[in-house]
Design an enzyme around this catalytic site. Structure first.
Site, PDB file in Angstrom:
ATOM      1  N   ALA A 113       0.816  -1.216   0.000  1.00 24.37           N
ATOM      2  CA  ALA A 113       0.000   0.000   0.000  1.00 24.37           C
ATOM      3  C   ALA A 113       0.846   1.261   0.000  1.00 24.37           C
ATOM      4  O   ALA A 113       0.311   2.366   0.044  1.00 24.37           O
ATOM      5  CB  ALA A 113      -0.937   0.003   1.210  1.00 24.37           C
ATOM      6  N   GLY A 114       2.180   1.114  -0.036  1.00 24.89           N
ATOM      7  CA  GLY A 114       3.046   2.291  -0.031  1.00 24.89           C
ATOM      8  C   GLY A 114       3.174   2.924   1.334  1.00 24.89           C
ATOM      9  O   GLY A 114       3.511   4.102   1.439  1.00 24.89           O
ATOM     10  N   SER A 118       7.966  -2.687   4.680  1.00 22.34           N
ATOM     11  CA  SER A 118       9.327  -3.240   4.680  1.00 22.34           C
ATOM     12  C   SER A 118      10.230  -2.492   5.646  1.00 22.34           C
ATOM     13  O   SER A 118      11.017  -3.108   6.389  1.00 22.34           O
ATOM     14  CB  SER A 118       9.926  -3.218   3.267  1.00 22.34           C
ATOM     15  OG  SER A 118       9.973  -1.899   2.756  1.00 22.34           O
ATOM     16  N   ASP A 162      11.925   6.317   4.739  1.00 21.62           N
ATOM     17  CA  ASP A 162      11.017   5.345   5.339  1.00 21.62           C
ATOM     18  C   ASP A 162      11.557   4.813   6.659  1.00 21.62           C
ATOM     19  O   ASP A 162      10.839   4.726   7.659  1.00 21.62           O
ATOM     20  CB  ASP A 162      10.780   4.188   4.368  1.00 21.62           C
ATOM     21  CG  ASP A 162      10.047   4.620   3.123  1.00 21.62           C
ATOM     22  OD1 ASP A 162       9.588   5.777   3.070  1.00 21.62           O
ATOM     23  OD2 ASP A 162       9.944   3.799   2.189  1.00 21.62           O
TER      24      ASP A 162
END
Length: 355
Positions: A113-114, A118, A162
């Protein structure tokens, strides 16, 4: 906690430590991180939990509640595949500082889903190992180590955003991160106080970014920077002059990166001024730039953004690497149902899977 119960069932004892790391949404600042630029992510309530006990040998045993079955036993790092690469990559980056481990994983970040499932996985495992082995790594150290795992082991040339968001974000704040200096500060983000909510729209179009178009965009940016004689596109100060020296895709990528950095700074200025309701125009501009200049949107993302704004959102844009994943919309609370209905109706008209 079900991950602890799963660990006990699989390995016959309780884990020595349990750590959880969140996924993230990027409010603005897309594809700027690997250009040494600025980003403004915030953590989401969903994350990844790792229950871990170290082993004396170098064997890694992995169990995921999202992929039912017996634990996967890996005697060599090279034997890892799929989701296990993100875990084993962390071990590979730590080298001789750690041996093996028994691990159980549970996550509720929607995969693909962005929202950086991860990175949450990497940071959760890295933090658990830091705790168990007394490595005394700072949150930024853990973020950098997790990024190297994804870059050097998984083969995904992502920037630091991220992992830094997963390791550093604080509740009720967005994280302003300078991806060159790694300096950061938490910016208060209280949407509810202004009658707003942030709607995350999962397009259900999921793409792997390792290699492929993501790597191509990064290579184009690096090539443009070399032609302009700067270390990174973040250093472009005269955009008009820079664009005159470039052509084709490199010209478009440069236009996006430079203007997106300015949008990050402008949005922070609005937040500091208390003008939270005014940030929607910057979200809209970011999406148009990602669609037209960086060319990483998709029909599903474009329809979601357009329908959200038509339904009453103050602004919307794709978030994450693109080519699918999620869009975000800044929505007055009283318009939330109307915006959701608008997006769902538009998806049905286009024959898309319900978001």
């Amino acid at each position: 906690m079900r991950v602890v119960e799963a660990f006990r069932a699989a390995y016959g004892a309780s884990p020595q430590t349990v750590w959880r790391a969140p996924g993230r949404v990027n409010l603005i600042g897309e594809h700027t991180d690997y250009n040494d630029g600025f980003v403004l992510p915030f953590a989401v309530p969903w994350g990844v939990t790792a229950a871990v006990t170290p082993r004396a040998d170098r064997t890694i045993r992995l169990l995921s509640l999202q992929t039912p079955g017996e634990p996967i036993t890996l005697a060599r790092h090279e034997d890892s595949k799929g989701w296990t690469r993100y875990v084993v990559g962390v071990f590979a980056m730590l080298g001789d500082r750690v041996a093996g481990a028994d691990i159980a994983i549970d996550g509720d970040v929607p995969q693909g889903a962005g929202l950086s499932s991860s990175a949450a996985l990497e940071v959760a495992v890295a933090t658990a190992l830091n705790d168990l082995h007394g490595l005394d790594l700072s949150p930024m150290d853990l973020a950098l180590l997790s990024q190297r795992a994804e870059n050097d082991f998984v083969g995904m040339p992502c920037g630091i955003m991220d992992q830094a968001a997963s390791a550093l974000c604080r509740e009720g704040h967005a994280l302003f991160l300078d991806c060159r200096s790694l300096g950061s500060r938490n910016i208060p983000l209280d949407l509810a106080a202004h009658g707003l909510s942030l709607l995350i729209i999962d397009t259900q179009v999921h793409h792997e970014h390792a290699g492929g178009e993501y790597a191509k965009r990064r290579a184009e940016c690096e090539s443009a920077a070399r032609k302009l004689g700067v270390e990174a596109l973040r250093d472009v100060t005269d955009l008009a002059a820079a664009l005159e020296r470039l052509s084709g895709d490199e010209r478009k990528r440069t236009m996006h990166v430079v203007t997106e950095n300015h949008r990050v700074e402008a949005l922070i200025g609005l937040l500091r001024a208390g003008a939270v309701t005014e940030i929607g125009a910057l979200l809209n501009a970011s999406h148009l730039s990602l669609r037209d200049q960086y060319e990483v949107s998709s029909p599903e993302l474009d329809v979601a953004v357009e329908a959200a704004v038509r339904g009453g959102a103050r602004g919307a844009r794709m978030t994450g690497g693109g080519f699918g994943g999620s869009a975000i919309a800044l929505v007055p609370v009283e318009r939330l149902t109307a915006v959701q209905d608008s997006v769902s109706t538009a998806y049905r008209k286009h024959g898309f899977q319900p978001p």
